[in-house]
Design an enzyme around this catalytic site. Structure first.
Site, PDB file in Angstrom:
ATOM      1  N   GLU A  35      -1.448   3.634  -4.810  1.00 26.43           N
ATOM      2  CA  GLU A  35      -2.520   2.884  -4.137  1.00 26.43           C
ATOM      3  C   GLU A  35      -3.676   3.790  -4.740  1.00 26.43           C
ATOM      4  O   GLU A  35      -4.807   3.289  -5.055  1.00 26.43           O
ATOM      5  CB  GLU A  35      -2.802   2.761  -2.767  1.00 26.43           C
ATOM      6  N   GLU A  60      -4.173   3.576  -8.236  1.00 27.74           N
ATOM      7  CA  GLU A  60      -4.898   2.113  -8.403  1.00 27.74           C
ATOM      8  C   GLU A  60      -6.461   2.014  -8.188  1.00 27.74           C
ATOM      9  O   GLU A  60      -7.150   1.568  -8.928  1.00 27.74           O
ATOM     10  CB  GLU A  60      -4.314   1.273  -7.687  1.00 27.74           C
ATOM     11  N   CYS A 110      -1.350  -2.251   3.477  1.00 28.18           N
ATOM     12  CA  CYS A 110      -0.270  -1.503   4.102  1.00 28.18           C
ATOM     13  C   CYS A 110       0.224  -2.543   5.364  1.00 28.18           C
ATOM     14  O   CYS A 110       1.565  -2.481   5.793  1.00 28.18           O
ATOM     15  CB  CYS A 110      -0.448  -0.102   4.593  1.00 28.18           C
ATOM     16  N   SER A 137      -5.075  -4.304  -2.669  1.00 27.91           N
ATOM     17  CA  SER A 137      -4.468  -3.289  -3.543  1.00 27.91           C
ATOM     18  C   SER A 137      -3.032  -4.100  -3.779  1.00 27.91           C
ATOM     19  O   SER A 137      -2.256  -4.775  -2.887  1.00 27.91           O
ATOM     20  CB  SER A 137      -4.223  -1.893  -2.738  1.00 27.91           C
ATOM     21  N   LYS A 150       6.314  -6.759  10.241  1.00 37.67           N
ATOM     22  CA  LYS A 150       7.142  -6.162   9.244  1.00 37.67           C
ATOM     23  C   LYS A 150       8.599  -7.115   9.106  1.00 37.67           C
ATOM     24  O   LYS A 150       9.130  -7.192   8.187  1.00 37.67           O
ATOM     25  CB  LYS A 150       7.383  -4.801   9.732  1.00 37.67           C
ATOM     26  N   GLU A 200       7.483  -9.508   6.644  1.00 43.00           N
ATOM     27  CA  GLU A 200       7.217  -8.827   5.375  1.00 43.00           C
ATOM     28  C   GLU A 200       8.583  -8.605   4.556  1.00 43.00           C
ATOM     29  O   GLU A 200       8.500  -8.899   3.496  1.00 43.00           O
ATOM     30  CB  GLU A 200       6.493  -7.471   5.587  1.00 43.00           C
ATOM     31  N   GLU A 219       9.078 -12.157  -2.533  1.00 44.68           N
ATOM     32  CA  GLU A 219       8.644 -11.346  -3.593  1.00 44.68           C
ATOM     33  C   GLU A 219       9.313  -9.693  -3.313  1.00 44.68           C
ATOM     34  O   GLU A 219       9.214  -8.884  -4.229  1.00 44.68           O
ATOM     35  CB  GLU A 219       7.236 -10.902  -3.516  1.00 44.68           C
ATOM     36  N   CYS A 260      -1.049   1.411  13.540  1.00 43.44           N
ATOM     37  CA  CYS A 260       0.264   1.219  14.080  1.00 43.44           C
ATOM     38  C   CYS A 260       0.632   1.922  15.536  1.00 43.44           C
ATOM     39  O   CYS A 260       1.527   1.294  15.991  1.00 43.44           O
ATOM     40  CB  CYS A 260       1.206   1.911  13.114  1.00 43.44           C
TER      41      CYS A 260
END
Length: 574
Positions: free
Chosen positions: A281, A284, A301, A321, A360, A363, A368, A505
């Site tokens: 990241e 990037e 994230c 990102s 999560k 996710e 993907e 978090c």
């Protein structure tokens, strides 16, 4: 601040003029039970459990919404008050399932605790009409059981006022009133971000995280499987709390030992892949900054945040990102680099993650997230689920001897550990970006400008002679406000960090309950304490990360790194 003086249970109390009786009582250490009230949500006075006697009022008043007055006399424990509270709870229990022993919320249920505190041993109201609802398990992360809903409205308020998603509302009237989604659709069919804040504030078992602990037990007990586990940064300052220790207790070594006692073959640290995320990241961001890429670049994230932008602002997705989250980067490396290095068949690996976040789970299930040739992360459990597993196994957590993470995916830096709090990703990125842009090992490590608990923080930082304007945002409602500014061309930032949950978090939807500002502060302090104690505090200095690039990935943003560690985002339609 103008103060007033009142008397509560014979005790003289001073409180701000705009305070409620409940706030005044709590500031004086006087307990008044509540159900619909939550210290971080707008009060509604719906459940009437917090009623008290107050001078000047002809009836009992709801202390959570009734203002104090100078000279007021309040009584919180009279026979009339106690009888009213018992009546409220008995009526709730009369229409409530009697499955407390098997309920996922047992032990954390506020209704259960209050019934015990009031000494209720027998319910006078049996028989009669009862509400009947099926359990809604359509959501990949959350499960709703309307029969356990007590209509407190907390889920409505947190989803509307804190997260801005407006998934829930009251529907119907009187006995038929329910908490409903739009058109009474299943929770899996509405624009839910999966953040789990509704489950965090629900006082009963009406909304809980999907329990995947049996999947983990099955994998551990399968002799043909190699079961590895990663633990997110914020879990180390929360799992102790789930098991009876003080909020914010740093229990990293005990957590590792407990996971080995549970039967995991290898115990790794998501801090490792947080460092890896910063490499990808961070580079990037540098690439976009130098080569005219899309700015501001926004971190990716937090899956609850990613779900929200895919649902509501798909036209802005190119600001995200492309770097995967630490959980998913770990999964990709765990199914490729790790089996190559360990000489094992990746098909035998079951990759488990322990996360503070309900989103999560969704996710990890995204199509993907299979760039390793397998599903990168097989099972996700929350901090609360890990706590249940530890208790089920009979592990005496407090007295475990501390153990270390396994290698080669077990070393993390201080930069990785602060991923667990709002501003932490930005600060970790700045530590590496500054060194890369200047080509120097800069002495500066702490970027206190991005620390704090304001919902939106901004700063301008000079790096290598270049000024970089950044912003840090937490909660989805604040993120929406930021996206609106971007759409209008009013957000002249280069880099923005977004976290879906309050505090990041540390306040995730899968963390121990209850949670409030003070508990989040203690968890946050625990993470920064871990950072300060770390020998390595910059992600690019992690020796395991250096080795990973040298022997496997090549360069950050290189072809192999891009294929394994980056992804794309798309509009969601439900």
């Amino acid at each position: 601040m103008e103060m007033v003086t009142l008397t509560i249970n014979g005790q003289t109390v001073q409180a701000p003029k705009n305070a409620t009786i409940l706030e005044a009582a709590r500031s004086a250490g006087i307990y008044i039970p509540t159900l619909c009230y939550h210290p971080e949500l707008a009060p509604e006075g719906a459940c009437r459990l917090c009623v008290v006697e107050a001078s000047g009022a002809r009836t009992l008043v709801a202390s959570c919404v009734y203002p104090v007055a100078d000279g007021m006399v309040v009584k919180t424990n009279t026979p009339k008050v106690r009888e009213a509270r018992r009546m409220v709870v008995e009526l709730l229990l009369a229409n409530h399932p009697k499955d407390c022993l098997s309920c996922q919320k047992s032990g954390d249920c506020e209704l259960q605790k209050i019934a015990a505190d009031l000494g209720l041993r027998k319910i006078r109201f049996e028989g009669g009409a009862r509400k009947a609802h099926t359990i809604d398990g359509s959501n990949p992360c959350l499960v709703r059981d309307q029969e356990k809903c007590i209509l407190c409205g907390r889920c409505i308020r947190v989803c509307r006022d804190v997260q801005g998603m407006n998934v829930y509302s009251f529907a119907n009237r009187g006995f038929d009133t329910i908490v409903s989604t739009a058109f009474e659709s299943d929770l899996g069919q509405v624009e839910c971000s999966y953040c789990g804040q509704c489950a965090s504030v629900c006082p009963t078992g009406a909304i809980v995280e999907r329990d995947d602990t049996e999947k983990v037990w099955d994998a551990i007990n399968d002799p043909d499987k190699i079961v590895i586990v990663q633990t997110a940064p914020s879990v180390r300052v929360a799992i102790g709390e789930e098991l009876g220790m003080e909020p914010g207790s740093i229990v990293t070594g005990k957590m590792v030992a407990a996971l080995r006692h549970l039967g995991f073959d290898k115990v790794f640290d998501t801090d490792f892949s947080a460092d890896l995320t910063i490499m990808e990241e961070g580079y990037e961001f540098i690439d976009r900054l130098k080569n005219g890429g899309k700015l501001p670049m926004i971190t990716s994230c937090s899956p609850g945040w990613v779900n929200m932008i895919e649902l509501k602002y798909p036209e802005l997705l190119d600001h995200l990102s492309t770097a995967k989250s630490p959980q998913q980067m770990f999964g990709a490396v765990a199914k490729t680099y790790y089996p190559h290095k360990a000489g094992i068949d990746p098909a035998k690996i079951v990759s488990v993650s322990v996360m503070p976040c309900t989103a999560k789970k969704a996710e990890a299930a995204r199509p993907e997230m299979c760039d390793s040739g397998y599903r990168d992360v097989d099972i996700v459990i929350t901090t609360r689920e890990l706590g249940r597993m530890i208790r089920e196994a009979g592990i005496d957590f407090k007295h475990l001897k501390e153990e270390e993470f396994d290698s080669p995916l077990g070393i993390g830096t201080g930069a990785g550990v602060i991923f667990g709090t709002t501003g932490g990703v930005m600060e970790a990125a700045l530590r590496t970006v500054a060194d890369v842009l200047t080509g120097e090992d800069l002495p500066r490590v702490d970027y206190t400008e991005v620390r704090g608990m304001e919902y939106t923080r901004e700063a301008e930082i000079e790096i290598g002679g270049q000024k970089v304007k950044i912003a840090v945002v937490h909660t989805l409602k604040s993120a929406m406000q930021m996206l609106e500014r971007i759409k209008k061309g009013e957000a002249d930032y280069q880099f923005i960090e977004v976290m879906a949950c309050p505090g990041g978090c540390i306040g995730g939807g899968g963390q121990p309950v209850p949670v409030n500002a003070e508990i989040r502060r203690l968890r946050r302090e625990g993470l920064f304490s871990c950072d300060r104690a770390s020998e390595l505090r910059k992600s690019h200095e992690n020796p395991e990360i250096i080795e990973l690039y040298k022997t496997w990935l090549g360069e950050p943003l290189g072809e192999k790194a891009h294929n394994l560690l980056h992804t794309h985002y798309h509009r969601q339609i439900r």
